[in-house]
Design a protein around this motif. Structure first.
Motif, PDB file in Angstrom:
ATOM      1  N   ARG A   1       7.302   2.316  11.908  1.00 57.48           N
ATOM      2  CA  ARG A   1       6.911   3.635  11.403  1.00 57.48           C
ATOM      3  C   ARG A   1       5.758   3.485  10.411  1.00 57.48           C
ATOM      4  NH1 ARG A   1      11.638   5.394  10.587  1.00 57.48           N
ATOM      5  NH2 ARG A   1      11.919   4.526   8.505  1.00 57.48           N
ATOM      6  N   ARG A   2       5.837   2.488   9.547  1.00 62.25           N
ATOM      7  CA  ARG A   2       4.772   2.234   8.565  1.00 62.25           C
ATOM      8  C   ARG A   2       3.476   1.829   9.274  1.00 62.25           C
ATOM      9  NH1 ARG A   2       2.339   3.708   4.399  1.00 62.25           N
ATOM     10  NH2 ARG A   2       1.614   2.112   2.988  1.00 62.25           N
ATOM     11  N   ILE A   3       3.597   1.006  10.308  1.00 63.81           N
ATOM     12  CA  ILE A   3       2.411   0.611  11.091  1.00 63.81           C
ATOM     13  C   ILE A   3       1.775   1.848  11.711  1.00 63.81           C
ATOM     14  CG2 ILE A   3       1.651  -0.570  13.200  1.00 63.81           C
ATOM     15  CD1 ILE A   3       3.665  -2.814  12.456  1.00 63.81           C
ATOM     16  N   TRP A   4       2.583   2.736  12.266  1.00 64.87           N
ATOM     17  CA  TRP A   4       2.053   3.961  12.867  1.00 64.87           C
ATOM     18  C   TRP A   4       1.331   4.794  11.808  1.00 64.87           C
ATOM     19  CZ3 TRP A   4       2.952   9.190  12.091  1.00 64.87           C
ATOM     20  CH2 TRP A   4       2.377  10.042  13.043  1.00 64.87           C
ATOM     21  N   GLU A   5       1.967   4.945  10.625  1.00 63.16           N
ATOM     22  CA  GLU A   5       1.349   5.715   9.533  1.00 63.16           C
ATOM     23  C   GLU A   5       0.025   5.086   9.110  1.00 63.16           C
ATOM     24  OE1 GLU A   5       4.438   5.625   6.591  1.00 63.16           O
ATOM     25  OE2 GLU A   5       5.579   7.239   7.520  1.00 63.16           O
ATOM     26  N   LEU A   6       0.036   3.765   8.957  1.00 62.72           N
ATOM     27  CA  LEU A   6      -1.188   3.074   8.557  1.00 62.72           C
ATOM     28  C   LEU A   6      -2.262   3.155   9.635  1.00 62.72           C
ATOM     29  CD1 LEU A   6       0.284  -0.071   6.767  1.00 62.72           C
ATOM     30  CD2 LEU A   6      -0.913   1.860   5.704  1.00 62.72           C
ATOM     31  N   THR A   7      -1.849   3.108  10.901  1.00 60.81           N
ATOM     32  CA  THR A   7      -2.801   3.237  12.001  1.00 60.81           C
ATOM     33  C   THR A   7      -3.452   4.615  11.973  1.00 60.81           C
ATOM     34  OG1 THR A   7      -1.537   1.679  13.348  1.00 60.81           O
ATOM     35  CG2 THR A   7      -3.063   3.117  14.516  1.00 60.81           C
ATOM     36  N   GLU A   8      -2.650   5.651  11.732  1.00 62.29           N
ATOM     37  CA  GLU A   8      -3.183   7.009  11.617  1.00 62.29           C
ATOM     38  C   GLU A   8      -4.127   7.106  10.421  1.00 62.29           C
ATOM     39  OE1 GLU A   8      -2.697   9.862  13.588  1.00 62.29           O
ATOM     40  OE2 GLU A   8      -1.987   8.306  14.955  1.00 62.29           O
ATOM     41  N   GLN A   9      -3.725   6.528   9.313  1.00 62.92           N
ATOM     42  CA  GLN A   9      -4.554   6.550   8.110  1.00 62.92           C
ATOM     43  C   GLN A   9      -5.858   5.793   8.356  1.00 62.92           C
ATOM     44  OE1 GLN A   9      -2.530   4.984   4.668  1.00 62.92           O
ATOM     45  NE2 GLN A   9      -4.222   5.391   3.295  1.00 62.92           N
ATOM     46  N   LEU A  10      -5.792   4.659   9.027  1.00 69.65           N
ATOM     47  CA  LEU A  10      -6.985   3.877   9.354  1.00 69.65           C
ATOM     48  C   LEU A  10      -7.927   4.667  10.251  1.00 69.65           C
ATOM     49  CD1 LEU A  10      -8.582   1.228   9.246  1.00 69.65           C
ATOM     50  CD2 LEU A  10      -7.184   0.426  11.176  1.00 69.65           C
ATOM     51  N   ALA A  11      -7.381   5.353  11.233  1.00 72.91           N
ATOM     52  CA  ALA A  11      -8.207   6.165  12.130  1.00 72.91           C
ATOM     53  C   ALA A  11      -8.924   7.254  11.334  1.00 72.91           C
ATOM     54  CB  ALA A  11      -7.353   6.778  13.235  1.00 72.91           C
ATOM     55  N   GLY A  12      -8.217   7.910  10.437  1.00 74.95           N
ATOM     56  CA  GLY A  12      -8.836   8.942   9.599  1.00 74.95           C
ATOM     57  C   GLY A  12      -9.914   8.368   8.702  1.00 74.95           C
ATOM     58  N   THR A  13      -9.655   7.218   8.132  1.00 75.94           N
ATOM     59  CA  THR A  13     -10.635   6.557   7.270  1.00 75.94           C
ATOM     60  C   THR A  13     -11.865   6.149   8.075  1.00 75.94           C
ATOM     61  OG1 THR A  13      -8.902   5.759   5.788  1.00 75.94           O
ATOM     62  CG2 THR A  13     -11.007   4.612   5.695  1.00 75.94           C
ATOM     63  N   ASN A  14     -11.661   5.643   9.285  1.00 73.38           N
ATOM     64  CA  ASN A  14     -12.788   5.264  10.142  1.00 73.38           C
ATOM     65  C   ASN A  14     -13.655   6.467  10.483  1.00 73.38           C
ATOM     66  OD1 ASN A  14     -12.255   2.521  10.219  1.00 73.38           O
ATOM     67  ND2 ASN A  14     -11.006   2.664  12.059  1.00 73.38           N
ATOM     68  N   GLU A  15     -13.028   7.593  10.781  1.00 79.83           N
ATOM     69  CA  GLU A  15     -13.783   8.809  11.092  1.00 79.83           C
ATOM     70  C   GLU A  15     -14.576   9.268   9.877  1.00 79.83           C
ATOM     71  OE1 GLU A  15     -11.018  11.723  12.568  1.00 79.83           O
ATOM     72  OE2 GLU A  15     -10.472  10.482  14.288  1.00 79.83           O
ATOM     73  N   SER A  16     -13.932   9.261   8.721  1.00 78.83           N
ATOM     74  CA  SER A  16     -14.600   9.669   7.484  1.00 78.83           C
ATOM     75  C   SER A  16     -15.763   8.729   7.178  1.00 78.83           C
ATOM     76  CB  SER A  16     -13.596   9.664   6.328  1.00 78.83           C
ATOM     77  OG  SER A  16     -14.241   9.936   5.116  1.00 78.83           O
ATOM     78  N   LEU A  17     -15.538   7.441   7.328  1.00 83.24           N
ATOM     79  CA  LEU A  17     -16.574   6.451   7.073  1.00 83.24           C
ATOM     80  C   LEU A  17     -17.760   6.658   8.010  1.00 83.24           C
ATOM     81  CD1 LEU A  17     -17.554   3.912   5.601  1.00 83.24           C
ATOM     82  CD2 LEU A  17     -16.264   2.552   7.257  1.00 83.24           C
ATOM     83  N   ALA A  18     -17.492   6.938   9.271  1.00 82.41           N
ATOM     84  CA  ALA A  18     -18.571   7.174  10.237  1.00 82.41           C
ATOM     85  C   ALA A  18     -19.409   8.380   9.809  1.00 82.41           C
ATOM     86  CB  ALA A  18     -17.997   7.378  11.630  1.00 82.41           C
ATOM     87  N   ARG A  19     -18.749   9.453   9.375  1.00 84.86           N
ATOM     88  CA  ARG A  19     -19.479  10.644   8.912  1.00 84.86           C
ATOM     89  C   ARG A  19     -20.315  10.322   7.679  1.00 84.86           C
ATOM     90  NH1 ARG A  19     -14.472  13.021  10.054  1.00 84.86           N
ATOM     91  NH2 ARG A  19     -13.939  13.055   7.842  1.00 84.86           N
TER      92      ARG A  19
END
Length: 124
Positions: free
Chosen positions: A45-63
């Motif tokens: 569950r923590r891995i899933w949460e962190l994966t979601e958080q990482l995806a959001g951070t990657n999108e923000s970083l790209a912008r």
């Protein structure tokens, strides 16, 4: 036969005790397995949460990187334009100074040779 019966009972008792100990160990092991499975679920569950958080951070970083790139381009274009403005200003200033110098020469009254002679006699 009583000796073998006693021995059989002793074996039977040891077998029961051995089985009881194995069952107790098995129950302890089952408890540890349940704990590990619960830990695995928590970690997944923590891995899933962190994966979601990482995806959001990657999108923000790209912008943010795109925005910074656009700013870098704007800064470069502005600096280039500013350099051209400075260059044009310097050229304009040089032309202005030259014109002022030329205007000063043409605004002086032209003296005739008689006036020059008269001035020369006054100073003597």
């Amino acid at each position: 036969m009583s000796g073998s019966g006693t021995a059989l009972r002793a074996y039977n008792e040891e077998l029961r005790e051995g089985l009881a100990e194995l069952r107790a160990r098995r129950e302890e092991l089952s408890g540890r397995i349940r704990e590990e499975e619960a830990e695995r679920r928590r970690l997944q569950r923590r891995i899933w949460e962190l994966t979601e958080q990482l995806a959001g951070t990657n999108e923000s970083l790209a912008r943010l990187l795109v925005t910074r790139s656009e700013m870098d381009k704007t800064i470069a274009e502005t600096e280039a334009a500013y350099g051209k403005i400075l260059e044009s200003s310097q050229t304009l200033l040089d032309v202005l100074k030259k014109e002022i110098g030329n205007a000063g020469k043409t605004s002086e009254p032209q003296s005739t040779s008689k006036e020059k002679q008269a001035r020369g006699q006054k100073h003597s």
